[in-house]
Design an enzyme around this catalytic site. Structure first.
Site, PDB file in Angstrom:
ATOM      1  N   ASP A 102       5.377 -39.036   3.631  1.00  0.00           N
ATOM      2  CA  ASP A 102       4.061 -38.757   4.212  1.00  0.00           C
ATOM      3  C   ASP A 102       4.168 -38.724   5.735  1.00  0.00           C
ATOM      4  OD1 ASP A 102       3.075 -38.880   1.658  1.00  0.00           O
ATOM      5  OD2 ASP A 102       2.428 -40.974   1.828  1.00  0.00           O
TER       6      ASP A 102
HETATM    7  N1  URA Z   1       5.330 -43.170  -1.331  1.00  0.00           N
HETATM    8  C1  URA Z   1       4.279 -42.965  -0.526  1.00  0.00           C
HETATM    9  O1  URA Z   1       3.182 -43.400  -0.822  1.00  0.00           O
HETATM   10  N2  URA Z   1       4.482 -42.300   0.619  1.00  0.00           N
HETATM   11  C2  URA Z   1       5.680 -41.842   1.008  1.00  0.00           C
HETATM   12  O2  URA Z   1       5.805 -41.254   2.085  1.00  0.00           O
HETATM   13  C3  URA Z   1       6.781 -42.063   0.170  1.00  0.00           C
HETATM   14  C4  URA Z   1       6.587 -42.723  -1.003  1.00  0.00           C
END
Ligand code: URA
Length: 243
Positions: A102
Site C-alpha cells: 500500500d
Molecule cells: N497488507 C496490507 O494491509 N497492506 C500492505 O501493504 C501489505 C499487506
C-alpha cells in the site's frame, strides 16, 4: 551489443566504471584483450572474460528496494510518485515490482524483469511467506492471536490461511507484532487486524520467502540482489509446493 553495455547488463558496475575497467585492459573477448568500450560483442556466442573469469550473459535483473511511505507500487501513476520513479537503473529493463505494498506501507519490495520468478513468488499455490512488522491500536489478547493464527474472516469467501504472530510489545491501547502470512490479499494485514478489533497505524514488510530486507539499505534506496539471494529465491519457489 556494445561491450560496455554487456558488462553493465551483467551488473559489473556503472557505465563509467565498466568503461574504466575496459580501458585498464581487464576485459578480453574470444581471448583477445579489448580496450574499446564500443567494441561489438555477440552475447550469444562470444566468450567475454572479465578479470580472468568467463561471463555467462544474462539480462535478468533483481533489485531489493526499501519502499518508503508515500509512493505507490506501480510502474506509472498520474498523481503519485511510483516505486519505479525512485529506481533510475530501471530504464529500458522492463522491470516490475513483485506484488504490491500500500502507499503508506514501507519495507521490502523485490523489483525484477524475471517474470517466471515473479509469477512463482506470487502464486497462491506456492504459499510463500511474507513477514510484516505492524504497529496497531487496540489490544491483542491470546484469543485474538489464536484467531489470527488459525484464520480469520476478513469478509472474503474464505477465511485467511494459517498465519504466525509474534507479539513484540503491548500497552493498554496499542501493540506491535510481526505477522507472517502466506497469501497476498488486498490490504490483507490491515483487514486481519481490523477483524480482531484493532487498526494498523504503521506497516513494514520485513521479508518475502528467503529474501529479507537488508538493514543497511536506507529507505527509498535499492541494491541488486546477491547471487545467493537470487538462487535462494529460485530454490524456494522450485520446492515450495501446494499444501
Ligand atoms: N497488507 C496490507 O494491509 N497492506 C500492505 O501493504 C501489505 C499487506
Amino acid at each position: 551489443m556494445r561491450l560496455d553495455k554487456y558488462l553493465c547488463d551483467m551488473q559489473l558496475g556503472t557505465r563509467s566504471q565498466v568503461k574504466e575497467a575496459i580501458k585498464k585492459g581487464l576485459v578480453s573477448v574470444n581471448g583477445i584483450r579489448v580496450k574499446s568500450p564500443y567494441f561489438k560483442v555477440d552475447e550469444r556466442q562470444d566468450d567475454v572474460n572479465y578479470t580472468g573469469n568467463t561471463l555467462a550473459y544474462q539480462n535478468l535483473y533483481y533489485y531489493m528496494f526499501h519502499k518508503p511511505s508515500g509512493v505507490v507500487t506501480a510502474t506509472k501513476d498520474h498523481r503519485d510518485p511510483t516505486v519505479m520513479d525512485l529506481l533510475p537503473d530501471a530504464c529500458g529493463k522492463e522491470l516490475s515490482p513483485v506484488g504490491r505494498l500500500d502507499k503508506d506501507t514501507e519495507g521490502l519490495l523485490l523489483i525484477t524483469n524475471d517474470g517466471e520468478l515473479a509469477h512463482k513468488l506470487l502464486s497462491p499455490r506456492k504459499h510463500v511467506e511474507k513477514t510484516y512488522y505492524a504497529e496497531c491500536s487496540g489490544v491483542l489478547t491470546a484469543d485474538q492471536i489464536t484467531l489470527l493464527e488459525n484464520g480469520v474472516d476478513i469478509g472474503d469467501e474464505e477465511r485467511t490461511h494459517p498465519a504466525r504472530v509474534k507479539l513484540l510489545s503491548q500497552t493498554d491501547c496499542s501493540y506491535a507484532m510481526e505477522l507472517t502470512i502466506t497469501e497476498g490479499r488486498f490490504h490483507q494485514v490491515k483487514r486481519m487486524v481490523q477483524a480482531v478489533g484493532g487498526s494498523v497505524t504503521y506497516l513494514k514488510r520485513l521479508s518475502m520467502g528467503t529474501l529479507t530486507l537488508d538493514p543497511a539499505l536506507p529507505k527509498g534506496s535499492y541494491r541488486p540482489l546477491t547471487e545467493k539471494e537470487i538462487s535462494d529465491l529460485k530454490q524456494l519457489t522450485s520446492t515450495t509446493s501446494a499444501q
